[in-house]
Enzyme design. Structure first.
Site, short mmCIF file in Angstrom:
data_model
loop_
_atom_site.label_atom_id
_atom_site.label_comp_id
_atom_site.label_asym_id
_atom_site.label_seq_id
_atom_site.Cartn_x
_atom_site.Cartn_y
_atom_site.Cartn_z
N TYR A 171 0.84 -1.19 0.00
CA TYR A 171 0.00 0.00 0.00
C TYR A 171 0.88 1.25 0.00
O TYR A 171 2.10 1.17 -0.08
CB TYR A 171 -0.97 -0.05 1.17
CG TYR A 171 -1.95 -1.21 1.08
CD1 TYR A 171 -2.58 -1.51 -0.12
CD2 TYR A 171 -2.21 -2.03 2.17
CE1 TYR A 171 -3.46 -2.59 -0.22
CE2 TYR A 171 -3.10 -3.10 2.09
CZ TYR A 171 -3.71 -3.37 0.88
OH TYR A 171 -4.57 -4.44 0.77
N CYS A 355 -9.02 -23.26 11.43
CA CYS A 355 -9.01 -22.68 10.09
C CYS A 355 -8.26 -23.62 9.16
O CYS A 355 -7.19 -24.14 9.50
CB CYS A 355 -8.29 -21.33 10.14
SG CYS A 355 -7.87 -20.65 8.51
N CYS A 362 -13.31 -16.30 3.53
CA CYS A 362 -12.87 -14.99 4.01
C CYS A 362 -12.39 -14.13 2.85
O CYS A 362 -13.13 -13.30 2.32
CB CYS A 362 -11.78 -15.16 5.07
SG CYS A 362 -10.42 -16.28 4.61
N CYS A 374 -16.70 -17.54 6.54
CA CYS A 374 -15.67 -18.51 6.88
C CYS A 374 -16.13 -19.89 6.45
O CYS A 374 -17.29 -20.26 6.69
CB CYS A 374 -15.40 -18.49 8.39
SG CYS A 374 -14.24 -19.74 8.96
N ALA A 406 -20.96 -31.92 4.71
CA ALA A 406 -22.35 -31.52 4.98
C ALA A 406 -23.00 -32.46 5.99
O ALA A 406 -23.61 -32.02 6.97
CB ALA A 406 -23.16 -31.48 3.68
#
Length: 676
Positions: A171, A355, A362, A374, A406
């Site tokens: 940046y 994670c 994300c 997430c 699932a």
């Protein structure tokens, strides 16, 4: 001096944080211009979960850097909104700094309020947008310096405990520091003094506005990891020069930039402790300043070791706390803190939800302009609308068919709510397609999800029946109140598409091998193969990455205009392309349709120009088609309520599978509707 612990408080400038665990700044797109209730609820949930310090990320200091979905720190109205958020975080027991930033070359030429100039040290093509920039003149620089100072003053008024000046990630201030962006010949370029001048002016201006009794630190790269950039030693010289001119209360470390964005947003192929050595070197060179350790822990469970080894003073576990908002309590309890505290005891009784570092929910959503979620915690960002579910007042019996993500997650959620749950899995092992996914080099972290779900099934008391291919009759015999069909998807022998695809006739031709078969035993394919990809997702890329180590040459043929178009350009894509290039035998043919499959080759036609081409000398042709749902014959009336979720409903991502499993539990609890 005693060995520091995660539970120890730490003085950082004028602020004291309650423990050594933190979340660094991360883009969520929950707010627009000023802080929102959604943003506040996200932080408060994690403050209650034990996180000691937050850095609220990417607040912009100047209209030329403003972005829709982010906060503008330069606006006076940011004070009242910020105060509501900081008061709530403080009430929950944590501290919060705010990151002040300008994207510089990474900004878009179309801003929220209309077209604008994209600023940079020099006129370059932005590595993130490919747009040409304007080289800032001295008036431009002075204007942005004033913006930083004004924004810092507003941040103090808003109740933030400190400000973080962003000098990392490619940046604006980082661009001035780096020879990768800065080709100036005036007083803001050239040598170390010139390249650090803008940053030093910002630090002095901010300190003058907020005073000495307020915390001011920096986010800065410890290493650019680029042959033409600044290595670790050069960045330590930059830090030393900055500290000569102004007091810096903390060093929050990072690496890379948009020239190698996988260091900015490390994904599963990156090692866990990818920045550890550079963090340690910065700490050794700056023993009197708190250093925030990013990429320093070998695992979340090893967070305290970072402190004990003297690597850093704070441990940053950012995505880990998106995934598990109670991670702080769990780690603090593991270190011996909080015993007898009901909140800590309850959190410690549940295992860590890890994670898996795929960046899908994300960063992947963020790159498409969507609010952060997430993969493993679909409640992230929805804390205000998805409160805790109560235990079922009238428990039901549920049967779940399918032991993939699932089915396993649905069984865990329902059983946790007090329902009686039996899970049927036809194979002898749980995991479904995750078992194949975790074999892909660089995606081994998917295995953490399987391990977590297997652990949670046992903890929740779910009866698991492996090696049982449940039929509709079996399910009716269970007498369940409800059935969850999570039977997954397969690679079709033909195609699941009604129209379109990679083949002139619409269907994979005889002589092709389906993706699941190829990935299950790639050694049998031969040394030179073609892969026809009509899918273009991370699933297709995973198949290709699985095959590459077993072949000398791989010809990727796709009807799309680019390879794997559904993998976002912002984050994981550059690393994927780098891995494909590193193989040496990877070739691509885009915008192609397959006309014929021969004994040792394929005939192609360019979908734009109509030009024909033949690839010969092939040992095998692999067809990657969009996966097809697996149905259960007669399953629709196997119980009073039958619900289909995940790939069985429509083949998609792990995120979709877990999301629907959790939404189903809220539906059963009467707190939501699965599919309105």
């Amino acid at each position: 001096m005693s060995t520091p612990r995660l539970s120890d408080p730490l003085r950082i400038g004028a602020a004291t944080v309650p423990n050594r665990l933190m979340q660094t700044a991360h883009s969520k797109q929950y707010s627009d211009r000023v802080e929102s209730d959604r943003e506040t609820a996200y932080y408060v949930r994690r403050a209650r979960g034990g996180c000691g310090l937050f850095v609220a990320g990417n607040h912009f200091v100047h209209p030329s850097g403003s972005i829709r979905g982010f906060q503008d720190a330069f606006r006076p109205e940011s004070v009242a909104a910020g105060r509501r958020m900081t008061d709530a975080v403080h009430d929950a027991g944590s501290r919060v700094f705010v990151q002040l930033n300008h994207h510089g070359a990474q900004a878009q030429p179309d801003g929220p309020d209309g077209p604008r100039t994209v600023y940079a040290p020099s006129r370059i093509l932005s590595p993130s947008t490919s747009h040409a920039t304007r080289a800032m003149d001295h008036d431009d620089i002075r204007s942005v310096v004033r913006g930083w100072a004004t924004s810092a003053a507003y941040a103090r008024d808003a109740g933030f405990d400190g400000v973080e000046i962003h000098m990392a990630h490619g940046y604006l201030l980082h661009q001035f520091l780096s020879p990768l962006y800065n080709a100036r010949t005036d007083g803001y370029g050239g040598d170390l003094d010139g390249r650090t001048r803008f940053a030093r002016e910002v630090l002095r201006a901010v300190r003058a506005r907020v005073g000495d009794d307020f915390t001011v630190g920096v986010r800065i790269v410890a290493n650019e990891f680029h042959p033409d950039g600044l290595d670790g030693a050069a960045m330590r010289d930059v830090i030393a020069r900055l500290r000569e001119d102004a007091r810096i209360d903390f060093l929050d470390l990072a690496a890379g930039g948009y020239h190698n964005v996988h260091y900015v947003f490390p994904s599963s192929p990156m090692p866990y402790a990818w920045l550890r050595d550079d963090v340690a070197a910065v700490k050794a060179a700056n023993p009197d300043v708190p250093v925030f350790g990013v990429g320093a822990a070998h695992s979340v469970e090893d967070a305290e070791e970072v402190l004990a080894s003297g690597i850093a003073d704070m441990v940053a576990l950012t995505r880990a706390q998106i995934a598990d908002p109670d991670l702080g309590l769990k780690l603090l309890r593991a270190g011996g803190a909080g015993r007898g505290d009901d909140r800590v005891d309850e959190a410690a009784g549940r295992g860590i939800r890890h994670c898996i570092r795929l960046n899908q929910g994300c960063l992947g959503r963020g790159s498409r302009g969507l609010a952060m979620s997430c993969t493993v915690n679909p409640l992230a960002g929805r804390e205000a609308e998805r409160g805790e579910r109560p235990r079922a007042a009238a428990p039901q019996r549920w049967a779940v068919v399918g032991g993939g993500p699932a089915g396993m997650r649905a069984a865990v959620e329902l059983a946790t709510d007090g329902h009686d749950v039996t899970l049927f899995e036809a194979d002898g092992e749980l995991g479904g397609q995750l078992r194949l996914a975790r074999r892909v080099r660089g995606r081994e972290s998917v295995g953490l999800l399987v391990e977590d779900l297997v652990r949670d099934l046992a903890a929740a008391g779910v009866r698991v029946r492996l090696g049982v291919r449940a039929t509709a009759a079996d399910l009716r015999a269970e007498g369940a109140n409800g059935v969850v069909l999570a039977t997954g998807a397969v690679a079709p022998r033909g195609t699941s598409l009604a129209l379109g695809g990679a083949y002139a006739g619409g269907v994979p031709l005889d002589g092709t091998i389906d993706a699941f078969a190829a990935a299950s035993d790639p050694s049998r394919l031969g040394r030179r193969v073609a892969v026809v990809d009509a899918d273009g997702t991370a699933y297709a890329a995973g198949v290709v990455l699985t095959l590459l180590p077993h072949v000398d040459e791989l010809e990727l043929v796709t009807p799309f205009e680019t390879v794997f178009p559904h993998i976002g350009a912002g984050y994981d894509r550059p690393l994927l392309l780098e891995r494909l290039r590193a193989h040496g035998g990877f070739r691509r043919r885009t915008a192609q349709s397959v006309v014929a499959v021969r004994a040792d080759g394929v005939d192609l036609v360019d979908t734009l120009t109509g030009a024909s081409e033949t690839i010969g000398g092939l040992d095998a042709v692999v067809a990657i088609e969009p996966r097809a749902s697996v149905a259960l014959d007669g399953g629709a009336d196997a119980a009073p309520r039958v619900v289909t979720i995940g790939d069985a409903y429509a083949p998609r991502t792990i995120d979709a599978a877990v999301f629907e499993a959790v939404e189903l539990a809220y539906d059963v609890a009467g707190m939501a509707v699965l599919r309105p």
